[in-house]
Design a protein around this motif. Structure first.
Motif, PDB file in Angstrom:
ATOM      1  N   ILE A  19       0.831  -1.205   0.000  1.00  0.00           N
ATOM      2  CA  ILE A  19       0.000   0.000   0.000  1.00  0.00           C
ATOM      3  C   ILE A  19       0.868   1.258   0.000  1.00  0.00           C
ATOM      4  CG2 ILE A  19      -1.683   1.315   1.358  1.00  0.00           C
ATOM      5  CD1 ILE A  19      -2.928  -1.270   2.190  1.00  0.00           C
ATOM      6  N   LYS A  44      -0.725   7.377   0.054  1.00  0.00           N
ATOM      7  CA  LYS A  44      -2.084   7.924  -0.077  1.00  0.00           C
ATOM      8  C   LYS A  44      -3.125   6.865   0.272  1.00  0.00           C
ATOM      9  CE  LYS A  44      -5.109  10.400  -3.278  1.00  0.00           C
ATOM     10  NZ  LYS A  44      -5.239  10.950  -4.656  1.00  0.00           N
ATOM     11  N   THR A  45      -2.909   5.653  -0.213  1.00  0.00           N
ATOM     12  CA  THR A  45      -3.851   4.568   0.072  1.00  0.00           C
ATOM     13  C   THR A  45      -3.838   4.212   1.548  1.00  0.00           C
ATOM     14  OG1 THR A  45      -3.409   3.689  -2.137  1.00  0.00           O
ATOM     15  CG2 THR A  45      -4.564   2.240  -0.611  1.00  0.00           C
ATOM     16  N   TRP A  46      -2.643   4.242   2.155  1.00  0.00           N
ATOM     17  CA  TRP A  46      -2.510   3.933   3.577  1.00  0.00           C
ATOM     18  C   TRP A  46      -3.251   4.941   4.434  1.00  0.00           C
ATOM     19  CZ3 TRP A  46      -2.251   0.899   7.352  1.00  0.00           C
ATOM     20  CH2 TRP A  46      -1.723   1.249   8.598  1.00  0.00           C
ATOM     21  N   LYS A  70      -5.928   6.659   3.569  1.00  0.00           N
ATOM     22  CA  LYS A  70      -7.355   6.356   3.424  1.00  0.00           C
ATOM     23  C   LYS A  70      -7.688   5.060   4.171  1.00  0.00           C
ATOM     24  CE  LYS A  70     -11.528   6.505   1.693  1.00  0.00           C
ATOM     25  NZ  LYS A  70     -12.548   7.351   2.347  1.00  0.00           N
ATOM     26  N   TYR A  71      -6.778   4.115   4.089  1.00  0.00           N
ATOM     27  CA  TYR A  71      -6.920   2.832   4.786  1.00  0.00           C
ATOM     28  C   TYR A  71      -7.097   3.060   6.284  1.00  0.00           C
ATOM     29  CZ  TYR A  71      -4.925  -1.592   6.709  1.00  0.00           C
ATOM     30  OH  TYR A  71      -4.670  -2.723   7.415  1.00  0.00           O
ATOM     31  N   GLN A  97      -2.708  -5.003  -3.492  1.00  0.00           N
ATOM     32  CA  GLN A  97      -3.202  -3.629  -3.371  1.00  0.00           C
ATOM     33  C   GLN A  97      -4.526  -3.480  -4.113  1.00  0.00           C
ATOM     34  OE1 GLN A  97      -0.298  -0.639  -4.008  1.00  0.00           O
ATOM     35  NE2 GLN A  97      -1.770   0.956  -4.456  1.00  0.00           N
ATOM     36  N   SER A 113      -7.704  -1.328  -5.664  1.00  0.00           N
ATOM     37  CA  SER A 113      -8.038  -0.002  -6.179  1.00  0.00           C
ATOM     38  C   SER A 113      -9.208   0.586  -5.420  1.00  0.00           C
ATOM     39  CB  SER A 113      -8.375  -0.096  -7.674  1.00  0.00           C
ATOM     40  OG  SER A 113      -9.463  -0.986  -7.872  1.00  0.00           O
ATOM     41  N   ASN A 114      -9.982  -0.282  -4.765  1.00  0.00           N
ATOM     42  CA  ASN A 114     -11.116   0.187  -3.982  1.00  0.00           C
ATOM     43  C   ASN A 114     -10.944  -0.296  -2.544  1.00  0.00           C
ATOM     44  OD1 ASN A 114     -13.541   1.001  -2.907  1.00  0.00           O
ATOM     45  ND2 ASN A 114     -14.784   0.159  -4.555  1.00  0.00           N
ATOM     46  N   MET A 115     -10.027   0.361  -1.825  1.00  0.00           N
ATOM     47  CA  MET A 115      -9.706  -0.043  -0.463  1.00  0.00           C
ATOM     48  C   MET A 115     -10.918   0.059   0.456  1.00  0.00           C
ATOM     49  SD  MET A 115      -7.357  -1.276   1.402  1.00  0.00           S
ATOM     50  CE  MET A 115      -5.937  -0.982   0.340  1.00  0.00           C
TER      51      MET A 115
END
Length: 584
Positions: free
Chosen positions: A232, A235-237, A239-240, A277, A279-281
């Motif tokens: 991840i 940015k994803t983290w 949001k995660y 990973q 795309s829609n976490m």
């Protein structure tokens, strides 16, 4: 594994406890220092640009102190994980490897001797006493070889324990490395801020944003045991973290303890690890959360069993049961609820859950802890009583949907045989499921509408799951009688099955299963109580000679003699069919 490896759990645990004590002491000191710094910053008498710069410097030190405490909490958590991972047995690599080598050599030696003895028996077969003696000696060598196979298995299990510990601990403390680097970078930068007799904080320093992010990550780990997946990006983290924290707060609000919530974190990490990973976490997190809201899923089971039932108090047991009622929606239902409303609760139970799943025993044990001998009192007690009908409906439906047979009875037999269910019986009393009304005017017994007269008109009772808990009532036509069946007859409503929280027909059964069904408790579904009323062909309530309303009731113990032969015949036929299927 090498011969030089040596693990002493007692020593490791002692070192971990010492490290934890030291870390807690450091953490307390940082709190005191931060408190003093806070008093200085909040001093309104200190004004001017120079003091503003000093206050910024002190605020930065407070940030560092807070980060240190987050890192300390994380390290304490990792030390505790290490303590729980090392087990309680000494692992000596030299002894383990030598033990394996000795066992393997012994197995080969005894196998060779047994082989030579059998060859001698064949060669000298005409000398019967000698041949028999050689075969007996070969059998003895086989016995010794098997003993050493068990010894080899013992040493191999020791070696596997080493690898299990290695896998469980190989990533410990790794997440905190980056935070420690940022703390060191911050301290180095702050040490350079005092120049020319004044403070000049570097507001553009990269450690500021990085340390804030690192601390946020550690806080999530400390609270919920959730670590950042390697795949991840930043940015994803971020949001995660937001999405996971939101779901965790929902679980907390629902009543789950932290040890159960950590199991949610483990489950989510496992799912992400499988999918890579996403795309829609947000959807991935939502999907994992939805699994926590279905009884019998992997994550639900992990969370349920992490909440230790064998050592918790009565009040804690009730908290655990309350969470279950919230998840299933039973907390919104009572005796006035309809069959449709209760039936909908079954959708909150995993459709793959078998009647003999270990969860049902765990649930029953928790109920016993919470309500015996005090009784199923209050709203929660009522909800749990109503839940028995939901469980029984789900279990009957599972049999009907997953096994072959012309009738429900045949499907139950196939379930018992295919799944090798050993703890079942057809010999429990069926008395409470043979309710009828004696019409004194016409001197005959009246049975509920839909009652089958096949097989002597007997409703058979078969129980599984400790030979008692999971209950199946089968009418003469071989159909299950469940209260919540969409096409439930009056006979099904009056004589239906219900899951038992007790393990046998004893006082616990009376308190947890029998007493709550008494109309005086007002726990029973109203639509079932209404189904017990006897009406004539014109829809009028039947009255006895004394003017009392007619109600279908179970026969008294003394009156069961008239059913004995038919009951025995049905029970024997069921057992005969089960054993016939086993032999096929």
């Amino acid at each position: 594994m090498s011969a030089s490896f040596y693990l002493d759990p007692a020593e490791i645990k002692a070192q971990c406890r010492e490290a934890i004590d030291n870390l807690n002491e450091v953490s307390s000191k940082t709190i005191n220092v931060e408190h003093k710094l806070g008093e200085f910053i909040n001093n309104n008498e200190l004004e001017g640009k120079a003091f503003d710069a000093l206050k910024q410097q002190i605020a930065d030190y407070k940030t560092v102190l807070q980060s240190i405490r987050s890192l300390i909490k994380y390290n304490i958590s990792e030390y505790k994980t290490l303590m729980s991972s090392v087990g309680d047995k000494v692992l000596d690599g030299d002894k383990i490897l030598k033990g394996q080598e000795y066992a393997r050599n012994s197995i080969r030696a005894y196998e060779d001797r047994a082989k030579r003895c059998r060859e001698n028996a064949v060669t000298y077969a005409v000398i019967t006493p000698f041949a028999e003696s050689q075969n007996q000696i070969a059998g003895y060598y086989d016995y010794l070889a098997n003993n050493h196979r068990r010894m080899l298995k013992y040493w191999e299990e020791k070696e596997q324990a080493y690898y299990d510990i290695e896998n469980a601990t190989k990533n410990l403390f790794s997440t905190g490395d980056s935070t420690a680097e940022q703390i060191n970078a911050a301290l180095s930068d702050l040490g350079k801020s005092f120049r020319a007799g004044a403070f000049h904080p570097n507001l553009e320093a990269s450690w500021r944003a990085k340390l804030k992010e690192e601390t946020k990550e550690l806080d999530v780990i400390n609270m919920f045991g959730i670590k950042r997946p390697k795949s991840i990006d930043d940015k994803t983290w971020e949001k995660y973290q937001e999405d996971v924290t939101a779901k965790v707060l929902l679980l907390e609000k629902q009543g789950w303890p932290i040890e159960s919530i950590k199991e949610f974190g483990k489950y989510f990490k496992e799912m992400i690890g499988r999918k890579g990973q996403s795309s829609n976490m947000s959807e991935a997190i939502a999907s994992c959360y939805r699994d926590t809201q279905i009884v019998g899923t992997k994550v639900f089971d992990n969370m349920w069993y992490a909440w230790k039932a064998d050592s918790i108090s009565v009040s804690e047991s009730k908290k655990k049961l309350s969470v279950l009622m919230k998840i299933t929606g039973m907390d919104k239902l009572d005796e006035r609820s309809s069959a449709d409303q209760l039936r909908a609760v079954a959708d909150k139970i995993n459709k793959k859950m078998k009647p003999d799943d270990k969860f049902w025993g765990s649930l029953a044990g928790t109920v016993e802890k919470a309500y015996y001998p005090s009784g199923m009192k209050g709203d929660l007690g009522k909800q749990l009583h109503l839940f028995r009908y939901v469980i029984s409906y789900q279990q009957a439906k599972y049999i009907v949907d997953n096994y072959e047979g012309r009738t429900d009875e045949e499907k139950l037999i196939n379930y018992i045989v295919k799944e090798k269910i050993w703890n079942w019986t057809a010999e429990e009393s069926t008395r409470l499921h043979l309710k009828s009304y004696y019409d004194s005017k016409n001197e005959k017994y009246i049975y509920p509408n839909g009652h089958s007269t096949a097989n002597g008109g007997i409703n058979l009772k078969v129980v599984t799951n400790a030979r008692f808990r999971s209950e199946f009532i089968i009418n003469g036509d071989g159909k299950f009688l469940t209260l919540l069946d969409k096409e439930a007859t009056q006979d099904a409503k009056v004589n239906c099955s219900s899951f038992n929280y007790a393990r046998r027909n004893d006082k616990v059964h009376t308190v947890l299963d029998v007493d709550p069904a008494d109309p005086r408790c007002k726990h029973e579904p109203q639509f079932r109580e209404e189904a017990k009323n006897v009406f004539d062909n014109n829809g009028n309530q039947v009255k006895d000679n004394k003017g009392n309303s007619g109600v279908f009731q179970a026969p008294k113990l003394d009156d069961m003699w008239k059913y004995n032969k038919d009951i025995k015949r049905r029970q024997d036929n069921f057992k005969r069919e089960v054993f016939a299927c086993i032999k096929q």
